[in-house]
Design a protein around this motif. Structure first.
Motif, short mmCIF file in Angstrom:
data_model
loop_
_atom_site.label_atom_id
_atom_site.label_comp_id
_atom_site.label_asym_id
_atom_site.label_seq_id
_atom_site.Cartn_x
_atom_site.Cartn_y
_atom_site.Cartn_z
N ALA A 459 -15.24 24.03 -35.70
CA ALA A 459 -14.77 22.78 -35.10
C ALA A 459 -15.40 21.55 -35.73
O ALA A 459 -14.93 20.44 -35.53
N MET A 460 -16.49 21.73 -36.46
CA MET A 460 -17.13 20.60 -37.15
C MET A 460 -17.94 21.10 -38.33
O MET A 460 -18.33 22.28 -38.38
N THR A 461 -18.17 20.23 -39.29
CA THR A 461 -18.99 20.56 -40.45
C THR A 461 -20.47 20.38 -40.11
O THR A 461 -20.81 19.82 -39.06
N LYS A 462 -21.34 20.82 -40.99
CA LYS A 462 -22.78 20.61 -40.78
C LYS A 462 -23.10 19.13 -40.75
O LYS A 462 -23.93 18.69 -39.94
N ASP A 463 -22.45 18.37 -41.61
CA ASP A 463 -22.71 16.92 -41.64
C ASP A 463 -22.39 16.30 -40.29
O ASP A 463 -23.17 15.50 -39.75
N VAL A 464 -21.24 16.64 -39.73
CA VAL A 464 -20.84 16.09 -38.44
C VAL A 464 -21.79 16.59 -37.35
O VAL A 464 -22.20 15.84 -36.46
N ALA A 465 -22.14 17.87 -37.40
CA ALA A 465 -23.05 18.44 -36.40
C ALA A 465 -24.37 17.68 -36.36
O ALA A 465 -24.92 17.42 -35.29
N ILE A 466 -24.86 17.30 -37.52
CA ILE A 466 -26.12 16.56 -37.59
C ILE A 466 -26.00 15.21 -36.91
O ILE A 466 -26.92 14.75 -36.23
N THR A 467 -24.84 14.56 -37.05
CA THR A 467 -24.67 13.24 -36.43
C THR A 467 -24.53 13.32 -34.92
O THR A 467 -24.70 12.32 -34.24
N LYS A 468 -24.23 14.50 -34.37
CA LYS A 468 -24.03 14.63 -32.93
C LYS A 468 -25.33 14.79 -32.15
O LYS A 468 -25.34 14.71 -30.93
N VAL A 469 -26.41 15.07 -32.85
CA VAL A 469 -27.71 15.23 -32.18
C VAL A 469 -28.54 13.98 -32.44
O VAL A 469 -28.67 13.53 -33.58
N VAL A 629 -30.86 20.34 -41.10
CA VAL A 629 -31.43 19.01 -41.29
C VAL A 629 -32.22 18.95 -42.59
O VAL A 629 -32.07 18.02 -43.40
N ASP A 630 -33.07 19.94 -42.81
CA ASP A 630 -33.89 19.96 -44.03
C ASP A 630 -33.04 20.19 -45.28
O ASP A 630 -33.37 19.70 -46.37
N GLU A 631 -31.94 20.89 -45.12
CA GLU A 631 -31.02 21.14 -46.23
C GLU A 631 -30.35 19.84 -46.68
O GLU A 631 -30.08 19.65 -47.87
N LYS A 632 -30.09 18.94 -45.73
CA LYS A 632 -29.32 17.73 -46.03
C LYS A 632 -30.18 16.53 -46.43
O LYS A 632 -29.72 15.66 -47.17
N ARG A 633 -31.41 16.46 -45.97
CA ARG A 633 -32.18 15.22 -46.18
C ARG A 633 -32.75 15.14 -47.59
O ARG A 633 -33.04 16.16 -48.23
N ARG A 634 -32.90 13.91 -48.06
CA ARG A 634 -33.54 13.62 -49.34
C ARG A 634 -35.00 13.26 -49.16
O ARG A 634 -35.87 13.68 -49.92
N LEU A 635 -35.27 12.46 -48.16
CA LEU A 635 -36.64 12.00 -47.88
C LEU A 635 -37.52 13.17 -47.44
O LEU A 635 -37.12 13.99 -46.61
N GLN A 636 -38.73 13.20 -47.96
CA GLN A 636 -39.74 14.12 -47.44
C GLN A 636 -40.35 13.50 -46.17
O GLN A 636 -40.46 12.28 -46.06
#
Length: 977
Positions: A459-469, A629-636
């Motif tokens: 029903a949603m992508t990982k990107d969208v899931a991250i924005t919902k939390v 979350v760790d898979e998507k972020r650039r910043l350490q």
């Protein structure tokens, strides 16, 4: 030149876009940045930029500031053309330019609508979703939405209705009359109306609603003749109570008291058991309340409607709405839309009802309908908690066909909106109407579970899931739970409905003021009420938990508590609350203000006394989600840690390094260490100072080794001694302090006093501290560097990988940094030669002074990294004292001089520009240099988004905020795509 009155951020984006006339991709990126402001002014500026950029033959175009009032399209004046123009904005909606009038009313109903869900800014959350539901074919009572622009115009004109607005409103009501087969203001088949608020960001219960508009003595008689006395006069008493309280400002308690009195007189406990004659008595008594206060209900339904619309506009600025926006950091909206809608009735008898439900459980996230309903009731009865409703599952047995239709509609809405839905519905004589839908408020546990499961369902992508939390959701999950629920079983005094999960321990309070006072004093409060109302919002936010006598799982208390992650137990019917004496009785015991109780929001248990708590665990759905979350972020994301225990906690929370070790904090951990530091302070010669430092070296070495062990393989950034020396002295009057130090070091009090006088400073925070200590006393920096390198080599010998980064604080001159860097590197060479081994390390500058930003290119020639101490950098850029700005900060925020406390949320226009300048200038000289942030802003989501956008490599925050910072970094990366 005509854009000077616009906000700086908007002007910068416009100028950037104009500079890329011949580069469509960059031009589009500038326009997209403008869109992301999500303010109506910005949206219309976007249209203006598009016009300007597309002007042919070099024709000039500018956006008139007079036309950029929020809610109006920009008037674009072009040398090439004076003809009216109509563009579409980024939502696809028409924008009338060059003098065209903006549409103020948008209709919905009968399977079609003028608007859509993409018009949140104009139509508000409720209006946009009503339009979308209509377009989807969902059965919605017909109506129309007055845009947020109308509210803005109303406020800008001194709280007066815009010209001709009511003429448009009354014309639009004709459309509703046609669809409903009813007429507004007549006794024969009367149309009654609901007037509801609807801001762009959902603010449940904070603004006003008025229902049953259109009734008077003549209309109610006609309604009764075609339906029943009970229904007609029940609706009439509801209008009298709501109009009196909301529009005329009468005390709600006066109406409630008369309702209680009539129930007592006729011997019933429930409103649904009152007869038509009882309702007539109540109407009469409500009218007496009006008379006693010198007011009356307008007989003309049109006047009722205008007054109700005006009051809903006014509610945008009521105290609870303002407080709610402050709590939730809602700043990008300019007012509320108003939805005028045909009334449908759940109080027509046993074949009618009303309810609230969620497409998934908002407490746990389980995938099943969760909600409640009441038969023979109007919607306010469910959320107000005046009657205890039935679980939604019972509706399947009571009205199976209606339940089946409701389930299908909810599934359609969740699939369409791509999120868990909060739905309000009414059943009128077995016919289902949906009154509104919105993304449901949810607890942290539910937010994570819903995101994970909806991704697995496709029903949603990982990107969208991250924005919902949200960060607050993780914050809730990081709060402790009860250590052992079996241990308190004998102290359970009652049980209610578990409306919002978690564990709360606090002192009993009965008012919002008490809760806020205890919070301000650093305490914990449990707010106890018969039932809550929107007026309690401040106290609810200040409390650790909420306990109510009445109400269900979708009552006001439950919905608001879940949105904030507050533990909440409602509907504890055995409890008797006495607001006058500020006591409640439960389980045979009377509790008073200040007594301690504990609440279990997972089971509904109310526990006498304090119950121990245990820390949370990052596992299950949360572990899965944080992996995304760790898979998507650039910043350490690093952590601030001063002890091995702090470092271990940071590692458990997912920190990939330490961004700030405050070495001075190590000295506070024992009296022996402080004594050695004071001996160093009292030293008059280098030999005396070195002797004192020799005693400190083993402490430093042991602490550093412990941190390296905890952070095996990760970067550890260590700040050399930073604070003024006076901070290590004991507190008290000067005579006692001198005597104490003299006794410690076997010198005279006079000698101590003389030394302290020589060290005394008018402004210590700008005085002898930071790298200045190391420049004057290089042996201090050498001792600390030795401790770091010896600890790193010791850890290496035991099999751990140490990666020390040594940070020079308060750098303002190139020579300051070069001097300290040489001491550090020379010490490293000595230690490596002594030990016959070496490790890699870096030396960097802590940027806290604006001058360091200006000369960053020169510092970068010898620095390996930069870290921004944003607390001090903010202080020195603004010229504000963090400790003293409380005297004027509230005024600055109230007057809009500052939008936010700059020590909590980074000032991107000033301090942020300095940081960006530093990054650009340093990287131009040294492309390999790295950048981090170690101030409080390293844990603030909005600041993290800015840091990500300018290429910062890591942020560092307190250990408990690491998961929130990880999420913020991932969101920044997702939104930047």
């Amino acid at each position: 030149s005509e854009t000077r009155s616009l906000p700086l951020g908007v002007r910068k984006i416009i100028s950037t876009g104009l500079s890329f006339r011949s580069e469509p991709s960059k031009r589009s990126a500038a326009v997209l940045r403008l869109h992301r402001h999500t303010m109506r002014t910005a949206l219309f500026c976007c249209a203006g930029v598009l016009v300007a950029l597309s002007s042919a033959g070099g024709a000039s175009a500018a956006v008139s500031p007079a036309a950029l009032r929020p809610g109006q399209g920009p008037i674009v004046r072009s040398a090439a053309s004076r003809k009216p123009s109509l563009l579409k904005d980024v939502t696809g909606q028409n924008l009338r330019l060059r003098g065209g009038a903006e549409q103020r009313l948008y209709h919905f109903g009968s399977g079609k609508a003028d608007g859509s869900r993409h018009m949140l800014v104009s139509l508000g959350n409720k209006g946009a979703n009503l339009a979308e539901m209509s377009n989807l074919g969902v059965n919605v009572p017909p109506g129309f939405t007055l845009t947020t622009s109308v509210c803005d115009e109303y406020n800008s004109q001194g709280k007066t209705m815009p010209a001709n607005l009511m003429t448009e409103v009354l014309a639009s009501i004709k459309n509703i009359e046609t669809q409903m087969g009813q007429t507004f203001g007549t006794a024969d088949k009367p149309l009654l109306l609901a007037v509801r608020s609807g801001a762009a960001v959902s603010m449940p219960g904070m603004m006003d609603t008025v229902l049953n508009i259109g009734l008077n003595d003549q209309v109610v008689a006609g309604l009764a003749s075609s339906t029943s006395d009970r229904f007609a006069y029940d609706s009439y008493r509801r209008l009298l109570a709501m109009f009196g309280e909301v529009v005329l400002g009468l005390e709600a308690g006066a109406f409630e008291a008369q309702m209680d009195l009539v129930r007592e007189e006729v011997g019933v406990d429930d409103d649904s058991m009152l007869t038509g004659e009882d309702m007539k008595v109540i109407v009469g008594r409500f009218k007496e309340i009006y008379s006693q206060n010198g007011v009356s209900l307008p007989e003309d339904p049109k006047v009722q409607l205008e007054m109700a619309i005006t009051k809903v506009f006014d509610s945008w600025d009521n105290a609870r709405s303002v407080e709610y926006r402050n709590i939730h950091d809602i700043t990008s909206t300019t007012g509320t839309a108003v939805n005028v809608q045909a009334m449908v009735f759940g109080n027509l008898g046993s074949t009618s009802g009303t309810g609230v439900l969620f497409s998934r459980n908002p407490s746990t996230g389980e995938n099943h309908l969760y909600g409640e309903f009441l038969l023979d009731a109007q919607g306010e009865d469910v959320v107000a908690g005046v009657r205890t409703p039935s679980p939604i599952a019972l509706l399947e047995k009571t009205m199976p066909e209606v339940y089946k239709e409701l389930l299908a509609n909810v599934e359609k809405l969740e699939a369409h909106f791509g999120d868990m839905q909060d739905v309000e519905f009414t059943i009128q004589d077995q016919k289902l109407f949906l009154l509104q839908c919105r993304s449901g408020k949810r607890t942290g546990q539910a937010a994570v579970r819903i995101a994970v499961e909806m991704f697995k369902e496709g029903a949603m992508t990982k990107d969208v899931a991250i924005t919902k939390v949200q960060g607050q959701h993780l914050d809730q999950l990081l709060h402790p739970q009860f250590a052992n629920e079996e241990a308190y079983s004998e102290r359970v005094v009652g049980r209610g409905l578990p409306a919002s999960p978690g564990a709360a321990v606090g002192q009993i309070v009965f008012t919002s003021a008490e809760a806020q006072m205890i919070r301000a004093q650093g305490g914990a409060a449990i707010l106890v009420r018969g039932d809550t109302s929107p007026e309690d919002v401040g106290g609810m936010h200040a409390s650790e938990g909420i306990l109510t006598q009445r109400g269900g799982m979708t009552s006001h208390a439950a919905v608001v508590a879940r949105g904030w992650g507050k533990t909440c137990v409602v509907g504890c019917m055995e409890m008797q609350v006495d607001d006058v004496s500020k006591t409640f009785t439960l389980g045979g015991k009377t509790f008073k203000s200040g007594d301690w109780i504990s609440l279990n929001g997972n089971s509904g248990d109310v526990i006498d006394g304090k119950e121990p708590l245990s820390p949370p665990i990052l596992a299950g759905d949360l572990g899965t989600f944080m992996g995304w979350v760790d898979e998507k972020r650039r910043l350490q994301v690093y952590a601030n840690a001063d002890t091995p225990e702090d470092a271990a906690e940071a590692r458990r929370n997912g920190a990939t390094g330490i961004g700030l070790v405050r070495t001075e904090h190590m000295f506070y951990s024992s009296e022996e260490r402080l004594t050695a530091v004071r001996k160093m302070i009292m030293a008059d010669t280098c030999e005396q100072r070195s002797e004192a430092l020799e005693k400190l070296l083993p402490y430093q070495r042991a602490d550093f080794e412990g941190i390296f062990r905890a952070m095996d393989g990760c970067h550890v950034t260590i700040r050399l001694l930073d604070p003024p020396l006076h901070e290590f002295l004991p507190s008290g009057n000067m005579e006692d302090v001198c005597a104490m130090i003299a006794s410690e070091h076997s010198i005279s009090s006079e000698a101590v006093l003389d030394k302290l006088n020589r060290l005394s400073e008018v402004n210590p925070m700008l005085g002898f501290r930071g790298c200045r200590l190391g420049v004057v006393f290089p042996e201090i920096s050498a001792m600390q560097a030795r401790g770091i390198f010896e600890a790193a080599l010791s850890a290496k010998a035991k099999g751990w990988v140490s990666v020390p980064n040594i940070m020079v604080p308060l750098v303002g001159c190139v020579k300051e940094f070069e001097t300290q860097a040489k001491v550090i590197r020379d010490t490293a060479a000595k230690v490596f030669a002594e030990k016959g081994d070496s490790i890699d390390f870096k030396v960097g500058a802590l940027v806290e002074i604006p001058r360091a930003c200006l000369i960053a290119g020169q510092i970068a020639k010898t620095a390996d990294f930069f870290s921004f101490g944003t607390n001090d950098l903010t202080q020195m850029t603004f010229g504000f004292s963090r400790d003293d700005m409380g005297t004027f900060l509230p005024t600055y925020l109230a007057q809009g001089i500052l939008q936010k406390d700059p020590f909590q949320q980074l000032d991107t226009e000033g301090v942020g520009e300095l940081i960006k300048m530093t990054v650009d200038r340093a990287r131009a000289v040294n492309p390999d240099v790295t950048f981090g942030v170690s101030g409080e802003h390293g844990g603030d989501p909005s600041s993290i988004k800015f840091f990500d956008s300018i290429g910062i490599d890591y942020v560092s925050c307190s250990a408990f905020r690491v998961p929130i910072a990880r999420l913020a970094a991932a969101k920044a990366a997702v939104e930047a795509k």
